[in-house]
Design an enzyme around this catalytic site. Structure first.
Site, PDB file in Angstrom:
ATOM      1  N   ASP A  52      13.032  20.975  40.038  1.00 12.98           N
ATOM      2  CA  ASP A  52      13.969  19.887  39.740  1.00 12.98           C
ATOM      3  C   ASP A  52      15.405  20.206  40.143  1.00 12.98           C
ATOM      4  OD1 ASP A  52      11.887  18.396  38.831  1.00 12.98           O
ATOM      5  OD2 ASP A  52      12.721  18.018  36.831  1.00 12.98           O
ATOM      6  N   ASN A  94      10.057  14.795  41.594  1.00 12.39           N
ATOM      7  CA  ASN A  94       9.753  14.071  40.358  1.00 12.39           C
ATOM      8  C   ASN A  94      10.855  14.329  39.342  1.00 12.39           C
ATOM      9  OD1 ASN A  94       8.412  12.440  38.593  1.00 12.39           O
ATOM     10  ND2 ASN A  94       6.741  13.870  38.162  1.00 12.39           N
ATOM     11  N   ASP A 325      10.756  15.683  24.252  1.00 11.26           N
ATOM     12  CA  ASP A 325      10.047  16.643  25.106  1.00 11.26           C
ATOM     13  C   ASP A 325       9.406  17.754  24.279  1.00 11.26           C
ATOM     14  OD1 ASP A 325      10.780  15.130  27.201  1.00 11.26           O
ATOM     15  OD2 ASP A 325      12.070  16.625  28.164  1.00 11.26           O
ATOM     16  N   GLU A 353       6.805  12.307  33.171  1.00  8.86           N
ATOM     17  CA  GLU A 353       6.094  12.839  34.336  1.00  8.86           C
ATOM     18  C   GLU A 353       4.705  12.227  34.468  1.00  8.86           C
ATOM     19  OE1 GLU A 353       8.305  14.333  32.654  1.00  8.86           O
ATOM     20  OE2 GLU A 353       9.285  15.943  33.777  1.00  8.86           O
ATOM     21  N   ARG A 356       2.353  10.588  28.822  1.00 12.44           N
ATOM     22  CA  ARG A 356       2.104  11.800  28.027  1.00 12.44           C
ATOM     23  C   ARG A 356       1.291  11.528  26.762  1.00 12.44           C
ATOM     24  NH1 ARG A 356       7.941  14.977  28.780  1.00 12.44           N
ATOM     25  NH2 ARG A 356       7.273  16.097  30.658  1.00 12.44           N
ATOM     26  N   HIS A 397       4.605  19.668  33.977  1.00 14.83           N
ATOM     27  CA  HIS A 397       4.893  21.039  33.521  1.00 14.83           C
ATOM     28  C   HIS A 397       4.679  21.230  32.025  1.00 14.83           C
ATOM     29  CE1 HIS A 397       9.305  19.727  32.614  1.00 14.83           C
ATOM     30  NE2 HIS A 397       8.563  18.674  32.811  1.00 14.83           N
ATOM     31  N   ARG A 398       5.097  20.241  31.235  1.00 18.57           N
ATOM     32  CA  ARG A 398       5.031  20.443  29.772  1.00 18.57           C
ATOM     33  C   ARG A 398       3.587  20.443  29.258  1.00 18.57           C
ATOM     34  NH1 ARG A 398       9.791  21.330  28.706  1.00 18.57           N
ATOM     35  NH2 ARG A 398      11.469  20.158  29.685  1.00 18.57           N
ATOM     36  N   LYS A 423       8.338  22.966  37.864  1.00  9.79           N
ATOM     37  CA  LYS A 423       9.357  21.916  37.698  1.00  9.79           C
ATOM     38  C   LYS A 423      10.539  22.430  36.888  1.00  9.79           C
ATOM     39  CE  LYS A 423       9.502  16.968  36.954  1.00  9.79           C
ATOM     40  NZ  LYS A 423      10.672  16.639  36.159  1.00  9.79           N
TER      41      LYS A 423
END
Ligand code: DC
Length: 661
Positions: A52, A94, A325, A353, A356, A397-398, A423
């Protein structure tokens, strides 16, 4: 970074130790944009290096900012509010933190100074909304065209005529980044009069807007705010670089390690450095949620220490609007809680992203959890026993990072496409593995044994690379012993002296190369005379015993592929998969011949074959650990196989032994 197709985490047991966090994504990209718009040079310290931030840096470079490494810092030479280039196509991956603010800044610059800019991203970026920001910019007189679907990137920004005066209205209930983008960019056009932004709808993710205001203040812009509805950029505002600026560690990334401590630090704590109680990031309040679930957290400026408090954890019901997040991490902590954990007010998860809420629900169910989901909530009840599962990560990523924490529930967990952590946290798994402990028996081992020049080294290292596992070239261990003996004049038949030397060997591997002390001996070990001496040295029981511990030490998370003669029979008799690789003496002699010739070394096939056969005989007939297949080994003759074909067979055999079908 793990660039493998998947990463299998064995069941993990406990965790302790120190982790230094990479820089905050949110702060990094805001600071970069502000530095890029300011006049003069801003020296940015501790900047995040990830996908990012890379797209933001590429964009700034394309726009004519200068970027120079200065040790660990980055010197950004800004535009001073004047366009240096009037046309550019920017690819922003992204990264919402690049797409939204750059759209606002370049729309204003294109309108006032003339210019045409096209902004695009990965397919998912073209599904993430930007219409509310575009509407706000159009109210001001900016020209913004959709190049794909209305309301979504890609966009074209073109010259326009700004008309000031009226407050700019922007929706706050889809993404707070629209407001952030306007706040960051509007000082560009605030010379003449106050600029007022009015938020319609309830502003979500307010802490992220606080980061924006905080950083604007560092760059000389004092925004006035009336509640969370009205923001005024005073007339005459102009960016002023602070000179030097430090980026805090990422508080959202900290959440995985706070959770790790809460779940698995049953002795010494997990210590997190880079972010602490003085953080300007809203996700630091994840700590309160973790405490409510049972974590024992202490903290000070720039650090946190976390241990297990109550365990099993306690289920909570929490409005997570302020920590959207980090709240994903709570959903995985719920696996370790008694009862149902309910996270509410998280509708924004659906436009991140990936969707979720849907993704977390689907993947938690694979582990056996009972999940209830709605438009803006998720409720997670753990199963009596978590099941092994292969976790899809949706290029998010998360998802990858928080599901790694499921590996403490007693079952292995497969993370698909682990490189998506790039990311925001490219070295996430390395950082995790640096803290976790697990009994060695739980760490998977694949052994590849076989005679000299069978290609086992090539095969084993390729398998290790494909799986992201550690690699042990045990031949190098014997060769290093031989090299040291030759250098010190120790005879090949002096068992006691050789064993002493082996026990004191300072051998380690750096990027796959063997080092003796500070010396890289990778090339020296490949010499033919060293190989012959190794075969003699390796025949002594005392030498083999002395080298045992060193080899066992390679069995570390996430797994090991070991190649040699006795990996499956003596060193790792309980290995999860044993391969015995061979090829005819003729084939092997030919392969060795080609290798030598390609290095410019003269050789004869007949001599090489005789040497190979002599070594085979010695390795196979010695009294200790003779070369032979383990009874349960997969026998593979690769005389007629390419490396890829052999590898496919081994990976297939491995897959059959894994519980992820
Ligand atoms: O695989 P290689 O050619 O690099 O191994 C060098 C010598 O070391 C080989 O002739 C036998 C010995 N060796 C061994 O006895 N046991 C092992 N596990 C690996 C190598």
């Amino acid at each position: 970074m793990f660039a493998t197709e998947f990463l299998d985490l064995p069941p993990l047991h406990s965790a302790a130790g120190l982790v230094r966090l990479p820089g905050s994504k949110s702060i990094s990209n805001r600071v970069l944009l502000l530095a890029g718009l300011s006049a003069g040079t801003t020296v940015v310290h501790d900047l995040l290096d990830s996908d990012d931030t890379r797209v933001m840096l590429d964009a700034l470079r394309a726009l004519g900012c200068t970027l120079e490494r200065d040790g660990d810092a980055l010197r950004v030479g800004g535009l001073g509010g004047r366009l240096k280039t009037t046309a550019a196509q920017l690819f922003l991956g992204n990264a919402g933190t690049a797409m939204r603010p750059l759209t606002a800044a370049l729309a204003l610059l294109a309108a006032t100074q003339g210019g045409t800019f096209e902004l695009s991203g990965v397919p998912r970026m073209h599904e993430r909304p930007i219409g509310d920001l575009v509407d706000a910019l159009r109210q001001l007189g900016c020209t913004v065209d959709y190049l794909g679907q209305d309301g979504f990137p890609p966009l074209r920004l073109a010259p326009g005529t700004l008309h000031g005066g009226d407050p700019i209205r922007v929706r706050g209930d889809v993404s707070s980044q629209f407001l952030t983008a306007l706040l960051l960019a509007l000082p560009l056009v605030a010379q003449a009069g106050d600029i007022v932004i009015e938020v319609t709808g309830e502003l979500i993710s307010k802490p992220y807007v606080e980061i924006t205001l905080n950083l604007l203040a560092r760059f000389g812009i004092a925004v006035r705010r009336d509640g969370w509805q009205r923001f005024t950029i005073p007339a005459g505002s102009a960016y002023a670089s602070p000179g030097d600026i430090h980026v805090e560690g990422d508080a959202s990334s900290a959440s995985y390690f706070v959770a790790l401590g809460a779940i698995a630090a049953d002795g010494a704590p997990v210590r997190i450095e880079g972010v602490g109680s003085d953080s300007i990031q809203g996700d630091i309040r994840f700590v309160e949620a973790a405490r409510a679930m049972g974590a024992d957290v202490r903290g000070g400026p720039g650090w946190l220490e976390v241990k297990r408090g109550r365990f099993p954890l306690e289920a909570i019901e929490l409005d997570c609007n302020h920590i959207p997040d980090a709240a994903m991490t709570l959903a995985v902590m719920a696996l370790y809680a008694r009862g149902t954990t309910r996270l509410t007010n998280i509708a924004s998860w659906r436009v991140k992203e990936t969707d979720r809420i849907a993704a977390m629900a689907a993947e938690l169910r694979k582990l056996g959890a009972t999940v209830d989901e709605g438009a803006d909530f998720i409720a997670v009840t753990p199963p009596p026993q978590v099941r092994p599962a292969s976790i899809r990560t949706y290029d998010d990523h998360r998802i990858a990072m928080c599901f790694s924490l499921a590996a403490f529930a007693g079952a292995p967990v497969r993370i698909l496409d682990p490189k998506c952590v790039g990311k925001t946290f490219p070295e996430y798994f390395e950082a995790l593995f640096g803290l976790v402990r697990t009994p060695v028996e739980a760490v998977p081992v694949i052994t590849v044994d076989g005679p000299t020049a069978s290609g086992k080294g090539t095969l084993a290292s390729a398998v290790a690379r494909a799986l992201g596992y550690h690699f042990l070239d045990s031949g190098a261990v014997y060769r290093a012993t031989a090299l040291t003996a030759m250098r010190r004049g120790v005879a090949g038949d002096d068992e006691a002296a050789l064993a002493r030397l082996a026990a004191g060997l300072d051998l380690h591997f750096v990027d796959g190369d063997a080092h003796l002390g500070a010396e890289n001996v990778a090339d020296a070990l490949r010499a033919e005379d060293v190989g012959l001496m190794a075969s003699r040295v390796a025949a002594w029981p005392a030498v083999r015993e002395a080298l045992r511990q060193l080899q066992l030490g390679f069995r570390r998370v996430p797994g090991l592929v070991a190649d040699g003669r006795d990996m499956g029979t003596v060193i790792f008799p309980g290995a999860d998969l044993k391969v015995f690789l061979t090829a005819s003496a003729g084939t092997r002699a030919e392969r060795r011949y080609k290798q030598l010739i390609s290095k410019g070394i003269q050789a004869s096939i007949a001599d090489l074959r005789a040497d190979l056969e002599a070594r085979d005989a010695r390795d196979s007939n010695r009294s200790v650990a003779p070369l032979k297949p383990a009874p349960d080994a997969l026998l593979l003759d690769n005389s007629a196989l390419t490396v890829d074909a052999s590898m496919a067979q081994v990976l297939e055999a491995w897959e059959q032994r894994r519980p992820f079908a």
